[in-house]
Structures are given as C-alpha cells and as structure tokens.
Design an enzyme around this catalytic site. Sequence first.
Site, PDB file in Angstrom:
ATOM      1  N   ARG A  38      82.308  14.711  26.659  1.00 20.61           N
ATOM      2  CA  ARG A  38      82.687  14.289  25.305  1.00 20.61           C
ATOM      3  C   ARG A  38      81.469  13.870  24.487  1.00 20.61           C
ATOM      4  NH1 ARG A  38      88.396  11.119  26.469  1.00 20.61           N
ATOM      5  NH2 ARG A  38      89.715  12.833  25.803  1.00 20.61           N
ATOM      6  N   LYS A 199      99.117   8.874  31.888  1.00 21.17           N
ATOM      7  CA  LYS A 199      99.575   8.232  30.642  1.00 21.17           C
ATOM      8  C   LYS A 199     101.019   8.652  30.373  1.00 21.17           C
ATOM      9  CE  LYS A 199      94.988   7.902  28.496  1.00 21.17           C
ATOM     10  NZ  LYS A 199      94.062   8.442  27.499  1.00 21.17           N
ATOM     11  N   GLY A 353      90.171  14.055  28.739  1.00 24.03           N
ATOM     12  CA  GLY A 353      88.959  13.582  29.389  1.00 24.03           C
ATOM     13  C   GLY A 353      88.956  13.807  30.888  1.00 24.03           C
ATOM     14  N   GLY A 376      95.954  14.108  24.824  1.00 23.59           N
ATOM     15  CA  GLY A 376      97.092  13.742  23.981  1.00 23.59           C
ATOM     16  C   GLY A 376      96.996  14.399  22.607  1.00 23.59           C
TER      17      GLY A 376
HETATM   18  N1  LIG Z   1     100.362  11.147  41.375  1.00 26.24           N
HETATM   19  C1  LIG Z   1      99.551  10.353  40.682  1.00 26.24           C
HETATM   20  N2  LIG Z   1      99.675   9.021  40.771  1.00 26.24           N
HETATM   21  C2  LIG Z   1      98.835   8.200  40.077  1.00 26.24           C
HETATM   22  N3  LIG Z   1      97.864   8.635  39.241  1.00 26.24           N
HETATM   23  C3  LIG Z   1      97.708   9.961  39.114  1.00 26.24           C
HETATM   24  C4  LIG Z   1      98.542  10.872  39.819  1.00 26.24           C
HETATM   25  N4  LIG Z   1      98.145  12.129  39.490  1.00 26.24           N
HETATM   26  C5  LIG Z   1      97.113  11.987  38.633  1.00 26.24           C
HETATM   27  N5  LIG Z   1      96.827  10.693  38.399  1.00 26.24           N
HETATM   28  C6  LIG Z   1      95.731  10.132  37.568  1.00 26.24           C
HETATM   29  O1  LIG Z   1      95.870  10.487  36.220  1.00 26.24           O
HETATM   30  C7  LIG Z   1      94.619  10.234  35.598  1.00 26.24           C
HETATM   31  C8  LIG Z   1      94.447  11.098  34.373  1.00 26.24           C
HETATM   32  O2  LIG Z   1      95.519  10.923  33.485  1.00 26.24           O
HETATM   33  P1  LIG Z   1      95.396  11.130  31.900  1.00 26.24           P
HETATM   34  O3  LIG Z   1      94.475  10.124  31.323  1.00 26.24           O
HETATM   35  O4  LIG Z   1      96.789  11.181  31.382  1.00 26.24           O
HETATM   36  O5  LIG Z   1      94.713  12.586  31.774  1.00 26.24           O
HETATM   37  P2  LIG Z   1      93.665  13.149  30.702  1.00 26.24           P
HETATM   38  O6  LIG Z   1      92.528  12.164  30.592  1.00 26.24           O
HETATM   39  O7  LIG Z   1      93.221  14.475  31.220  1.00 26.24           O
HETATM   40  O8  LIG Z   1      94.419  13.256  29.408  1.00 26.24           O
HETATM   41  C9  LIG Z   1      93.584  10.513  36.647  1.00 26.24           C
HETATM   42  O9  LIG Z   1      92.705   9.400  36.726  1.00 26.24           O
HETATM   43  C10 LIG Z   1      94.380  10.704  37.938  1.00 26.24           C
HETATM   44  O10 LIG Z   1      93.854  10.005  39.052  1.00 26.24           O
HETATM   45  O1  LIG Z   2      91.103   9.911  26.382  1.00 25.70           O
HETATM   46  C1  LIG Z   2      91.767  10.115  25.387  1.00 25.70           C
HETATM   47  O2  LIG Z   2      92.930  10.766  25.413  1.00 25.70           O
HETATM   48  P1  LIG Z   2      93.408  11.780  26.592  1.00 25.70           P
HETATM   49  O3  LIG Z   2      93.402  11.001  27.904  1.00 25.70           O
HETATM   50  O4  LIG Z   2      94.801  12.161  26.186  1.00 25.70           O
HETATM   51  O5  LIG Z   2      92.457  12.931  26.579  1.00 25.70           O
HETATM   52  C2  LIG Z   2      91.327   9.691  24.004  1.00 25.70           C
HETATM   53  O6  LIG Z   2      90.045   9.100  24.038  1.00 25.70           O
HETATM   54  C3  LIG Z   2      92.365   8.720  23.426  1.00 25.70           C
HETATM   55  O7  LIG Z   2      92.460   7.578  24.223  1.00 25.70           O
HETATM   56  P2  LIG Z   2      93.817   6.714  24.215  1.00 25.70           P
HETATM   57  O8  LIG Z   2      94.897   7.575  24.870  1.00 25.70           O
HETATM   58  O9  LIG Z   2      93.505   5.467  24.983  1.00 25.70           O
HETATM   59  O10 LIG Z   2      94.150   6.460  22.753  1.00 25.70           O
END
Ligand SMILES: Nc1ncnc2c1ncn2[C@@H]1O[C@H](COP(=O)(O)OP(=O)(O)O)[C@@H](O)[C@H]1O
Ligand SMILES: O=C(OP(=O)(O)O)[C@H](O)COP(=O)(O)O
Length: 396
Positions: A38, A199, A353, A376
């Site tokens: 990023r 999330k 991320g 997101g």
């Molecule tokens: N089954 C699970 N239980 C708990 N955490 C998980 C599971 N599968 C994935 N994760 C966690 O989800 C996190 C990423 O989620 P998220 O922030 O929503 O994705 P991104 O950053 O790609 O948008 C990772 O740190 C991963 O360890």
């Molecule tokens: O990591 C982010 O979103 P993402 O996990 O959905 O890629 C952005 O920096 C937004 O962070 P936020 O979901 O805490 O508002």
Amino acid sequence: MALNKKTIRDLDLKGKTVFCRVDFNVPMKDESITDDARIRAAVPTIQYLSEQGARVILGSHLGRPKGEAVDELRLGPAAARLGEIMNVDVKKVDEVYGEEAKQTAASLENGEIMLLENLRFEAGEEENDETLAKNIASLADIYVNDAFGAAHRAHASTEGVARHLPSAAGLLMEKELEVLGQALEDPDRPFTAIVGGAKVKDKIGVIDNLLDIVDNLIIGGGLAYTFVKARGYEIGKSMLEEDKLDMARKFMQKAEDKGVNFYMPKDVIVSDDFSDDANTQAVSIDSIPSDWEALDIGPETRKEYANVIKDSKLVIWNGPVGVFEFTTFEKGTRSIAEAMAEASGTYTVIGGGDSAAAVEKFGLADKMSHMSTGGGASLEFIEGKVLPGVAALDDK
Ligand SMILES: Nc1ncnc2c1ncn2[C@@H]1O[C@H](COP(=O)(O)OP(=O)(O)O)[C@@H](O)[C@H]1O
Ligand SMILES: O=C(OP(=O)(O)O)[C@H](O)COP(=O)(O)O
C-alpha cells in the site's frame, strides 16, 4: 469509464500545501511492516505532488485504535519505509494537528514531504467530526484523496475535509476506479466473487448486493462460520457474528431464489489453539468439535473452490479463507491464490491489505490481473455503492 472527478493532473500545485490522504494501513508484526504494497502504491502520487513543487502533508490511519493513541499503531515505521522507497527524508510528527504539525507544515520547502500521526488517534476521525475536518484543512491549501482502500469510509480525513478545500483524486485512486470500473462494465461470465477474512460485521452486508451480479459466490475465512452455523451446523469456537445469523439465512435463500451458486466450506481444518503449533485435524463441516475452532478450509473444499475459479472468466477475491499468517493454516488461501494465478483467460482481481499480503507471500502477485489496494472499498464499488471518499471530491 472515465472518472468525472478532478485529479491531481488538473491542479496547479507549485508552492501549494497539499493534504494528501493515503492508505498506509499495512499489515504489521511486532511494529514492523510485513507488506508495504500500500505504501508503494501511493508513491506515484506523492512523487508527482513533490515533483510539481507542492509541499506534501500525508495522513493515514493504521488499524482501529478507536480515538486514542496506541503506541504500536504509530506511523513512524511507515514514514521510514516511505523515505527508503523514495530515497527522501519524510518528516514525521507525533500528532494529527496542533503546534508541532503546524510548525512542521510551515517549515516545508516546495517538494518536501511530511507524515502526520495515525488519524484514528483522534476520536473525530471516524465520527467525521466537522472541527477535526477543519483543523486538518487548516494545514493545507488543497486536499487530495489517494486512499482508495479507505474510500468507503465517510471519515473526517476521507470526506469531511473535502468540504473545506479544493479537492482532487490522486493517481492511485484514479487507477483503481478505472480498472475496477472497466472490469465491471460488462462483466465476463461466469463471474465469481470470493469473500473471506475477519471483518465479518463490515463485509457480510456486501453479499446481499453481490448476489444480484455474480454467478458464483464463494465464502471462506472467519466470515464463513456465521453461514455454516446458520445452516444448522455446530461451529465450536470458530468466529461467529451471532446477530448476523438471520441475515446469513436470508442471503442463502436469496442465492437459491436467484440461481446463484453459493459455496461454503464442506470441510475445514480445526485447531485447539490460535497458534502455528496447535493441534489440528481436518474434519467434515458437520463434525467440528465443540472446543476447537476452524482456522482454514479443508482439502475437499480447496478442490471445489479451485474448480469453480478455473471455470470462471472474472474472479474478484477479498479476504483470506484461513489464518494464512500461520503456515499451518495457509493452505486454503494458497490454493485460492494458485487457482487464480493458473486460470488462463480469467480476469483476476485481488482486493484488501491482507489478501494482497497473502498473494505477495506466495509470490503470485504478478500473475494477477489487478492487485487492488482496497478490500472493503473494492467490494462496495463492485456492489455499485457510491464511495463517500470519491463522491466528496470536486467534479471535473
Ligand atoms: N477462520 C478464520 N478465523 C479467524 N480469522 C481468520 C480466519 N480466516 C481468515 N482470518 C483472518 O482474516 C484476516 C484478514 O481479514 P480482512 O481484514 O477482512 O481481509 P483484507 O485485509 O484482505 O480485507 C487475516 O488476518 C486472517 O488471519
Ligand atoms: O484495510 C482496509 O480495508 P480492507 O481490510 O477491507 O482492505 C482499509 O485500510 C480500511 O480500513 P478499515 O476497514 O479499518 O476502515
């Protein structure tokens, strides 16, 4: 699809002070950055601003500190990394606004760069507080938003500040909107979305609108187990959003009504501890032991998901399907990344991320059609939602 918003190329920047919102919300371990994608993605905009003679004030959030200073979430490492990448001195201040920030901003020469402290240390940031937006705006002459990853947030630094300054999109923001817009204009089919990650509260809602546009919806990661439970299976200690169970049931019914193929794990890797050296077993989805948690998809599910991906023409993925940071639970996420990398003639988009960090970890980033910096944000864009951080910018 051309962006109808001003971009930094439309602005006269020489000698102007620019507040540029970036998304330096990078994965960290023990206060060091584990994936700087990023930061690298924001460099073209920062470079452009600097080369045009602007005085550049950068601002970002990191994590979710909820309105108070958290030492592990300071932006010192991000400033240092940016400085290394650009081979320049990046001045870092330890506050968002106030005397130190003002004085450092006032001392900037044309082309110089500074980074404010984590914007979410201020409670007003996520509340989109007018006073905070004004305080940030008072540091600068122009507002630039290059934080595509946070464009779905209507926060003081992503939306509010645009009301007080002339504004424009940065080059990363422009590129993300163009590339995603193009892929979605008349999507190649079968169109598959994969939604995982942790999330759950944030992302479960996107499934509603995704069901109107995709042919296949694959779920995994922490998000999957609310659906698994809604189907009537026991999930032990796996991640659960209890108050989203009805929503999950409604979405599965909607998928059936609309003829969308809905895939959830049929087997999983369960663990007796949240660690890399825990005891694990592969179990069928109807056999999750009550005091274990599912931290990855199982071998049958890996095969099924890979086959769906190989038969798709457009695949958009956000959210790891397992805790890939632990080698023990990376197989599911690796198999999705490999299937996407191998799918020839398929347009593949990775968003988010952690998802991007996973793909980088597996060395497959250059095999994907587009590595988006937003998870997101890209999901909400795909849903057809207006992103507040984009809407707030000045029109062309
Ligand atoms: N089954 C699970 N239980 C708990 N955490 C998980 C599971 N599968 C994935 N994760 C966690 O989800 C996190 C990423 O989620 P998220 O922030 O929503 O994705 P991104 O950053 O790609 O948008 C990772 O740190 C991963 O360890
Ligand atoms: O990591 C982010 O979103 P993402 O996990 O959905 O890629 C952005 O920096 C937004 O962070 P936020 O979901 O805490 O508002």
